[in-house]
Design an enzyme around this catalytic site. Structure first.
Site, PDB file in Angstrom:
ATOM      1  N   GLU A 216      16.227  -6.715 -43.537  1.00 40.50           N
ATOM      2  CA  GLU A 216      17.542  -6.844 -42.897  1.00 40.50           C
ATOM      3  C   GLU A 216      18.260  -5.491 -42.960  1.00 40.50           C
ATOM      4  O   GLU A 216      18.359  -4.894 -44.024  1.00 40.50           O
ATOM      5  CB  GLU A 216      18.384  -7.940 -43.564  1.00 40.50           C
ATOM      6  CG  GLU A 216      18.651  -7.761 -45.036  1.00 40.50           C
ATOM      7  CD  GLU A 216      19.719  -8.718 -45.568  1.00 40.50           C
ATOM      8  OE1 GLU A 216      20.450  -9.320 -44.786  1.00 40.50           O
ATOM      9  OE2 GLU A 216      19.808  -8.832 -46.792  1.00 40.50           O
TER      10      GLU A 216
ATOM     11  N   GLU B  85      22.469 -17.187 -53.447  1.00 37.96           N
ATOM     12  CA  GLU B  85      22.562 -17.073 -51.985  1.00 37.96           C
ATOM     13  C   GLU B  85      22.226 -15.626 -51.662  1.00 37.96           C
ATOM     14  O   GLU B  85      23.038 -14.726 -51.893  1.00 37.96           O
ATOM     15  CB  GLU B  85      23.973 -17.462 -51.529  1.00 37.96           C
ATOM     16  CG  GLU B  85      24.000 -18.008 -50.120  1.00 37.96           C
ATOM     17  CD  GLU B  85      24.181 -16.923 -49.100  1.00 37.96           C
ATOM     18  OE1 GLU B  85      23.152 -16.382 -48.638  1.00 37.96           O
ATOM     19  OE2 GLU B  85      25.328 -16.621 -48.772  1.00 37.96           O
TER      20      GLU B  85
ATOM     21  N   LYS C  25      33.068 -11.828 -61.373  1.00 39.01           N
ATOM     22  CA  LYS C  25      32.954 -10.372 -61.218  1.00 39.01           C
ATOM     23  C   LYS C  25      32.762 -10.050 -59.737  1.00 39.01           C
ATOM     24  O   LYS C  25      31.708 -10.327 -59.159  1.00 39.01           O
ATOM     25  CB  LYS C  25      31.767  -9.818 -62.007  1.00 39.01           C
ATOM     26  CG  LYS C  25      31.783  -8.284 -61.994  1.00 39.01           C
ATOM     27  CD  LYS C  25      30.436  -7.663 -62.295  1.00 39.01           C
ATOM     28  CE  LYS C  25      29.564  -7.470 -61.100  1.00 39.01           C
ATOM     29  NZ  LYS C  25      30.088  -6.505 -60.113  1.00 39.01           N
TER      30      LYS C  25
ATOM     31  N   CYS D 146      25.054 -12.289 -44.239  1.00 40.25           N
ATOM     32  CA  CYS D 146      23.733 -12.735 -44.680  1.00 40.25           C
ATOM     33  C   CYS D 146      23.040 -13.533 -43.588  1.00 40.25           C
ATOM     34  O   CYS D 146      21.848 -13.357 -43.352  1.00 40.25           O
ATOM     35  CB  CYS D 146      23.842 -13.518 -45.979  1.00 40.25           C
ATOM     36  SG  CYS D 146      25.083 -14.802 -45.959  1.00 40.25           S
TER      37      CYS D 146
HETATM   38  P1  NAD Z   1      23.745  -6.334 -54.874  1.00 44.16           P
HETATM   39  O1  NAD Z   1      22.891  -7.525 -54.981  1.00 44.16           O
HETATM   40  O2  NAD Z   1      23.294  -5.069 -55.501  1.00 44.16           O
HETATM   41  O3  NAD Z   1      25.207  -6.618 -55.448  1.00 44.16           O
HETATM   42  C1  NAD Z   1      25.881  -7.864 -55.345  1.00 44.16           C
HETATM   43  C2  NAD Z   1      26.617  -8.115 -56.646  1.00 44.16           C
HETATM   44  O4  NAD Z   1      25.683  -8.156 -57.722  1.00 44.16           O
HETATM   45  C3  NAD Z   1      27.633  -7.030 -57.015  1.00 44.16           C
HETATM   46  O5  NAD Z   1      28.753  -7.647 -57.619  1.00 44.16           O
HETATM   47  C4  NAD Z   1      26.865  -6.192 -58.027  1.00 44.16           C
HETATM   48  O6  NAD Z   1      27.696  -5.494 -58.925  1.00 44.16           O
HETATM   49  C5  NAD Z   1      26.087  -7.255 -58.762  1.00 44.16           C
HETATM   50  N1  NAD Z   1      24.877  -6.782 -59.441  1.00 44.16           N
HETATM   51  C6  NAD Z   1      24.147  -5.685 -59.178  1.00 44.16           C
HETATM   52  N2  NAD Z   1      23.094  -5.615 -60.025  1.00 44.16           N
HETATM   53  C7  NAD Z   1      23.159  -6.694 -60.836  1.00 44.16           C
HETATM   54  C8  NAD Z   1      22.340  -7.199 -61.898  1.00 44.16           C
HETATM   55  N3  NAD Z   1      21.238  -6.580 -62.287  1.00 44.16           N
HETATM   56  N4  NAD Z   1      22.685  -8.365 -62.479  1.00 44.16           N
HETATM   57  C9  NAD Z   1      23.778  -9.040 -62.072  1.00 44.16           C
HETATM   58  N5  NAD Z   1      24.598  -8.595 -61.092  1.00 44.16           N
HETATM   59  C10 NAD Z   1      24.299  -7.434 -60.467  1.00 44.16           C
HETATM   60  O7  NAD Z   1      23.986  -6.128 -53.373  1.00 44.16           O
HETATM   61  P2  NAD Z   1      24.789  -4.931 -52.706  1.00 44.16           P
HETATM   62  O8  NAD Z   1      24.531  -3.591 -53.349  1.00 44.16           O
HETATM   63  O9  NAD Z   1      26.197  -5.392 -52.647  1.00 44.16           O
HETATM   64  O10 NAD Z   1      24.066  -4.910 -51.321  1.00 44.16           O
HETATM   65  C11 NAD Z   1      22.700  -4.526 -51.232  1.00 44.16           C
HETATM   66  C12 NAD Z   1      21.973  -5.424 -50.287  1.00 44.16           C
HETATM   67  O11 NAD Z   1      22.267  -6.808 -50.549  1.00 44.16           O
HETATM   68  C13 NAD Z   1      22.383  -5.217 -48.868  1.00 44.16           C
HETATM   69  O12 NAD Z   1      21.608  -4.201 -48.292  1.00 44.16           O
HETATM   70  C14 NAD Z   1      22.133  -6.556 -48.248  1.00 44.16           C
HETATM   71  O13 NAD Z   1      20.818  -6.606 -47.794  1.00 44.16           O
HETATM   72  C15 NAD Z   1      22.275  -7.531 -49.358  1.00 44.16           C
HETATM   73  N6  NAD Z   1      23.512  -8.291 -49.314  1.00 44.16           N
HETATM   74  C16 NAD Z   1      23.419  -9.618 -49.014  1.00 44.16           C
HETATM   75  C17 NAD Z   1      24.563 -10.373 -48.976  1.00 44.16           C
HETATM   76  C18 NAD Z   1      24.523 -11.836 -48.659  1.00 44.16           C
HETATM   77  O14 NAD Z   1      25.559 -12.425 -48.412  1.00 44.16           O
HETATM   78  N7  NAD Z   1      23.374 -12.475 -48.663  1.00 44.16           N
HETATM   79  C19 NAD Z   1      25.794  -9.803 -49.253  1.00 44.16           C
HETATM   80  C20 NAD Z   1      25.850  -8.444 -49.585  1.00 44.16           C
HETATM   81  C21 NAD Z   1      24.690  -7.713 -49.626  1.00 44.16           C
END
Ligand code: NAD
Length: 473
Positions: free
Chosen positions: A376, A246, A173, A280
């Protein structure tokens, strides 16, 4: 507008419901994407389950050969995938220091071919008159992959290729913000894999939660926020899913007074602003010794003032922040820092819209307790803090719930390596930051994650150990 469909059991599948994917440079709808129902998810998981016995029974070298073919298919469609990535993610094709969309697609190729060549040989730990004892690595079954919006295709490849190489089948997904490149990739490679081996379903976090709750998924590999990672860990207990998480990082760098500021400033800048700061393991907290503090700030400001931020399709140095919520977060963190008395050396105000444009911003004289330092920002804004005592700098660097990466910069690499080894993080760099490669394990300590990716160590995470004990008495 192109039609995008999911891939379930080797078939293209639409959904009655769709959701819009926004181009962050224009705020216009770039495409409509199918919104999967739970029934779609069940079909995808069932297809992956059905495909598992035959796929896992194939010799590893055969699976590796198919993964090389996937790499070649990406290469043939490289230009198309680069443009699509710019459209939905915002990053320019070439970008600052050549680290834009073409860099990401190039990375997918490198990691794909490297994963194809990985092996998990049987280990013999005893072979004598009493017994022969072998350690086998067995695939887990169905792997659920959940990816974020910052490097949509590269992170998908990081998840999917080792999972497939070790004999698992996959349901992926992508982020609801950036599903298009992943859907197009799945369409391109669909004929190369048996039906059901690799499925893609699209939707928001609710669909992700349904995956983590699904009783017939054996492992979740997730890249994204720490908050979501914690929810996934709770849900995964339903059937004791294996996990690779991660998560977010808030990497600190310590710059010692013996550096050549002019020589290192471009590297510090590039690793802080990599992907517009939406990385990240980007450098996110810069601790600089007081003797060179102003010189370092001046060098970073000169670099910041020399770069362009604009619509990624015009190939500037940097594109927009990827989505509205993240843009609002960057703006709010900057405003709070200003209100707390921090000194903005350049940038600091959003650019006129449309589009989620924020200029590269350097902030000095900022308190460690400011949200911009504690959390961050995941955007193009770097706080620069001063220190006089190196032990104090180390304590402040480690005073964080995150522990993804960290770095020490010095003219004396040995001294720097000794200090770097005391950083509480998964990767400690010396005179560089955010450098990763397919054969070096990468993962977080503390709240930055569980498990590692890449190379043999990463491959092992997609397996269970089976010990085979053959008695000879
Ligand atoms: P997120 O964790 O909300 O989303 C990442 C993925 O998880 C998406 O595919 C989302 O649909 C899915 N997701 C959301 N809620 C979920 C749940 N309860 N169970 C399973 N899957 C779920 O992150 P985001 O909204 O994309 O970004 C928010 C924050 O995450 C950013 O501010 C940043 O700090 C961090 N981020 C970190 C990385 C990294 O590589 N470490 C990458 C993107 C974002």
């Amino acid at each position: 507008m192109s039609e995008y469909q999911m891939i379930i059991n080797g078939q293209k599948v639409a959904s009655d419901a769709t959701f819009p994917v926004i181009n962050p440079a224009t705020e216009e709808v770039a495409a409509q994407c199918p919104k999967a129902t739970e029934a779609h998810l069940d079909q995808a998981v069932a297809a992956a389950r059905a495909a598992f016995p035959a796929w896992s029974a194939r010799p590893g070298a055969e699976r590796g050969a198919i993964i090389h073919e996937i790499g070649k298919a990406i290469e043939e469609h490289q230009a198309e995938l680069v443009s699509l990535l710019t459209l939905e993610q915002g990053k320019p094709g070439t970008g600052f220091a050549g680290m834009g969309a073409a860099f990401e697609i190039g990375g997918t190729l490198a990691w794909c071919h490297a994963a194809a060549d990985l092996e998990l040989p049987v280990e013999v730990i005893q072979d004598n008159d009493e017994a022969r004892i072998e350690v086998h690595r067995k695939p887990l079954g169905v792997v659920g992959s959940i990816t974020p919006w910052n490097f949509p295709l590269m992170i998908a490849i990081w998840h999917v290729m080792p999972a497939l190489r070790s004999g698992n089948t996959v349901v992926l997904k992508p982020s609801e913000y950036t599903p298009l490149t992943t859907l197009r990739f799945a369409e391109i490679i669909n004929d190369l894999l048996p039906p059901g081996v690799f499925n893609v379903v699209t939707g928001d976090g609710g669909l992700g939660a349904a995956m983590t709750n699904h009783p017939d998924i054996n492992k979740i590999v997730f890249t994204g926020s720490t908050a979501t990672g914690k929810k996934i860990m709770q849900n995964a207990s339903v059937n004791l899913k294996r996990l690779t998480l991660e998560l977010g990082g808030n990497d600190a760098a310590i710059v010692l007074p013996d550096v050549d500021v002019a020589a290192i400033a471009p590297k510090v800048f590039a690793t802080a602003m990599f992907n517009n700061g939406q990385t990240c393991a980007a450098l996110k907290r810069l601790y600089v010794h007081e003797d060179i503090y102003e010189e370092m700030c001046d060098a970073l400001v000169a670099l910041a003032n020399s770069v362009t931020t604009a619509d990624g399709s015009t190939d500037p140095d940097f594109g927009p922040v990827q989505n509205k919520a993240q843009f609002a977060k960057v703006c709010a963190m900057a405003d709070e820092a200003r209100a707390s008395g921090a000194r903005f050396l350049t940038g600091g105000e959003p650019m006129p819209g449309p589009g989620y444009f924020y200029p590269v911003t350097i902030v000095a004289d900022i308190d460690d307790d400011t949200r911009l330092v504690r959390e961050e920002p995941f955007g193009p804004i770097l706080p620069v803090m001063k220190f006089s005592d190196v032990e104090d700098a180390l304590r402040r660097a480690n005073d964080s719930p995150s522990g993804l990466g960290g770095s020490v910069w010095s003219g004396d690499p040995q001294k720097a390596a000794a200090l770097a080894s005391r950083l509480e993080c998964g990767t400690a760099w010396v005179n560089t930051h955010a450098m990763i490669q397919p054969d070096a394990p990468f993962g977080g300590s503390k709240e930055s994650g569980i498990g590692v990716e890449f190379g043999r160590y990463g491959l092992e995470e997609y397996t269970n150990i089976q010990t085979v004990y053959i008695s000879k008495t």
